[in-house]
Write a protein that holds these residues in place. Structure first.
Motif, mmCIF file in Angstrom:
data_model
loop_
_atom_site.group_PDB
_atom_site.id
_atom_site.type_symbol
_atom_site.label_atom_id
_atom_site.label_comp_id
_atom_site.label_asym_id
_atom_site.label_seq_id
_atom_site.Cartn_x
_atom_site.Cartn_y
_atom_site.Cartn_z
ATOM 1 N N PRO A 261 -37.918 8.170 19.979
ATOM 2 C CA PRO A 261 -37.706 7.441 18.514
ATOM 3 C C PRO A 261 -37.115 8.649 17.787
ATOM 4 N N ARG A 262 -37.274 9.876 18.029
ATOM 5 C CA ARG A 262 -36.668 11.093 17.172
ATOM 6 C C ARG A 262 -35.697 11.992 17.993
ATOM 7 N N PRO A 263 -35.129 12.788 17.040
ATOM 8 C CA PRO A 263 -34.140 13.725 17.815
ATOM 9 C C PRO A 263 -35.231 14.610 18.622
ATOM 10 N N GLN A 264 -34.670 15.073 19.648
ATOM 11 C CA GLN A 264 -35.424 16.144 20.481
ATOM 12 C C GLN A 264 -36.245 17.154 19.947
ATOM 13 N N PRO B 100 -42.925 18.947 19.037
ATOM 14 C CA PRO B 100 -44.277 18.943 18.847
ATOM 15 C C PRO B 100 -45.009 17.883 19.193
ATOM 16 N N MET B 101 -44.621 16.603 19.251
ATOM 17 C CA MET B 101 -45.238 15.416 19.881
ATOM 18 C C MET B 101 -45.579 15.535 21.254
ATOM 19 N N ILE B 102 -44.535 15.966 22.036
ATOM 20 C CA ILE B 102 -44.535 16.151 23.406
ATOM 21 C C ILE B 102 -45.620 17.033 23.647
ATOM 22 N N ALA B 103 -45.605 18.204 23.115
ATOM 23 C CA ALA B 103 -46.778 19.304 23.221
ATOM 24 C C ALA B 103 -48.065 18.902 22.815
ATOM 25 N N PHE B 104 -48.256 18.263 21.891
ATOM 26 C CA PHE B 104 -49.625 17.451 21.467
ATOM 27 C C PHE B 104 -50.144 16.722 22.440
ATOM 28 N N LYS B 105 -49.339 15.906 23.159
ATOM 29 C CA LYS B 105 -49.902 14.905 24.184
ATOM 30 C C LYS B 105 -50.309 15.574 25.226
ATOM 31 N N LYS B 106 -49.455 16.662 25.475
ATOM 32 C CA LYS B 106 -49.850 17.421 27.071
ATOM 33 C C LYS B 106 -51.035 18.265 26.617
ATOM 34 N N GLN C 81 -57.758 13.837 16.369
ATOM 35 C CA GLN C 81 -57.415 13.460 14.638
ATOM 36 C C GLN C 81 -56.669 14.515 14.090
ATOM 37 N N THR C 82 -57.417 15.818 14.028
ATOM 38 C CA THR C 82 -57.020 16.982 13.189
ATOM 39 C C THR C 82 -55.628 17.503 13.802
ATOM 40 N N ASN C 83 -55.585 17.616 15.269
ATOM 41 C CA ASN C 83 -54.764 18.068 15.729
ATOM 42 C C ASN C 83 -53.186 17.226 15.587
ATOM 43 N N LEU C 84 -53.518 15.873 15.719
ATOM 44 C CA LEU C 84 -52.645 14.774 15.499
ATOM 45 C C LEU C 84 -51.883 15.131 14.012
ATOM 46 N N ALA C 85 -52.852 15.286 13.161
ATOM 47 C CA ALA C 85 -52.269 15.686 11.618
ATOM 48 C C ALA C 85 -51.355 16.556 11.440
ATOM 49 N N GLU C 86 -51.633 17.767 12.388
ATOM 50 C CA GLU C 86 -51.294 19.144 12.344
ATOM 51 C C GLU C 86 -49.756 18.833 12.946
ATOM 52 N N THR C 87 -49.760 18.105 13.936
ATOM 53 C CA THR C 87 -48.554 17.693 14.546
ATOM 54 C C THR C 87 -47.711 16.885 13.828
ATOM 55 N N ARG C 88 -48.170 15.925 12.990
ATOM 56 C CA ARG C 88 -47.290 15.305 12.259
ATOM 57 C C ARG C 88 -46.673 16.001 11.081
ATOM 58 N N LYS C 89 -47.478 17.054 10.574
ATOM 59 C CA LYS C 89 -47.042 17.947 9.538
ATOM 60 C C LYS C 89 -45.718 18.601 10.083
ATOM 61 N N ILE D 184 -43.787 17.864 12.680
ATOM 62 C CA ILE D 184 -42.644 16.849 12.677
ATOM 63 C C ILE D 184 -41.583 16.683 11.420
ATOM 64 N N ILE D 185 -42.487 16.449 10.204
ATOM 65 C CA ILE D 185 -42.138 16.502 9.080
ATOM 66 C C ILE D 185 -41.221 17.837 8.640
ATOM 67 N N ARG D 186 -41.661 18.887 8.822
ATOM 68 C CA ARG D 186 -41.116 19.981 8.711
ATOM 69 C C ARG D 186 -39.909 20.291 9.442
ATOM 70 N N ARG D 187 -39.823 19.680 10.528
ATOM 71 C CA ARG D 187 -38.511 19.625 11.561
ATOM 72 C C ARG D 187 -37.418 18.960 11.012
ATOM 73 N N TYR D 188 -37.954 17.780 10.339
ATOM 74 C CA TYR D 188 -36.978 16.819 9.990
ATOM 75 C C TYR D 188 -36.218 17.632 8.694
ATOM 76 N N GLY D 189 -37.078 18.240 7.997
ATOM 77 C CA GLY D 189 -36.369 19.119 6.745
ATOM 78 C C GLY D 189 -36.206 18.160 5.746
ATOM 79 N N GLU D 190 -35.905 18.858 4.511
ATOM 80 C CA GLU D 190 -35.494 18.090 3.351
ATOM 81 C C GLU D 190 -34.319 17.216 2.994
#
Length: 188
Positions: free
Chosen positions: A128-131, A136-142, A153-161, A163-169
């Motif tokens: 669903p996203r560029p590799q 971070p989601m792959i690492a989170f799931k493992k 949920q805390t770890n998931l929230a950090e992972t989503r942050k 992901i957003i950072r990696r997308y960039g502005e």
């Protein structure tokens, strides 16, 4: 891949119909679509040269409520538009049985871009996203197999942050999508 989507041919909607029917995130989607620019001429020529082929179809599992769809699909629409590969959008809620054939890390993640031949045989998929953004989601799931864990949920929230950072502005991530789609299509 032995999956076949013959029964989905002509069951989706066009990219234009998807955009027209958007009830969420339409303005943002259109901004990302307008912001798209080819990173290099060679990539543009590659996608344009695909218009000489008439053996491919593309299905995209997606929905307008998804942030990854809003960011990534405008790039995909632009690339496939010049390729003249027919694209059918399959809204996830209307095609759950298809979604369940294309799970990501065991879950329903969108968008999923699926290339088939004219007989519906699946030749490859992206999403669903560029590799780099997905790492971070792959690492989170493992690291977090137990969904009931106290810190899940805390770890998931950090992972989503992250992901957003990696997308960039800006639109830099769009070049990654083009590179990955091209690499996939070169194998088909």
């Amino acid at each position: 891949m032995s999956t076949n989507l013959l029964d989905k041919i002509n069951k989706g909607i066009t990219p234009g119909q998807f955009i027209e029917g958007m009830t969420k995130n339409k303005e943002q989607f259109e901004q990302w679509k307008t912001a798209f620019a080819w990173n290099n001429e060679e990539d543009r020529q590659f996608f344009q040269a695909l218009s000489k082929r008439d053996d491919l179809l593309c299905f995209i599992l997606m929905a307008d409520w998804c942030g990854d769809v809003v960011r990534n699909v405008p790039v995909i629409f632009n690339a496939l538009e010049i390729s003249n590969i027919p694209v059918e959008v399959l809204i996830i809620e209307e095609h759950m049985e298809t979604m369940d054939q294309f799970l990501t890390l065991g879950g329903r993640s969108i968008p999923i871009v699926i290339f088939t031949n004219k007989k519906g045989a699946v030749l490859g998929q992206w999403g669903p996203r560029p590799q780099y953004v997905q790492e971070p989601m792959i690492a989170f799931k493992k690291a977090n197999p137990d969904r009931e864990a106290a810190d899940y949920q805390t770890n998931l929230a950090e992972t989503r942050k992250e992901i957003i950072r990696r997308y960039g502005e800006g639109t830099g991530y769009q070049a990654d999508i083009i590179t990955e789609l091209r690499a996939l299509l070169e194998t088909i």
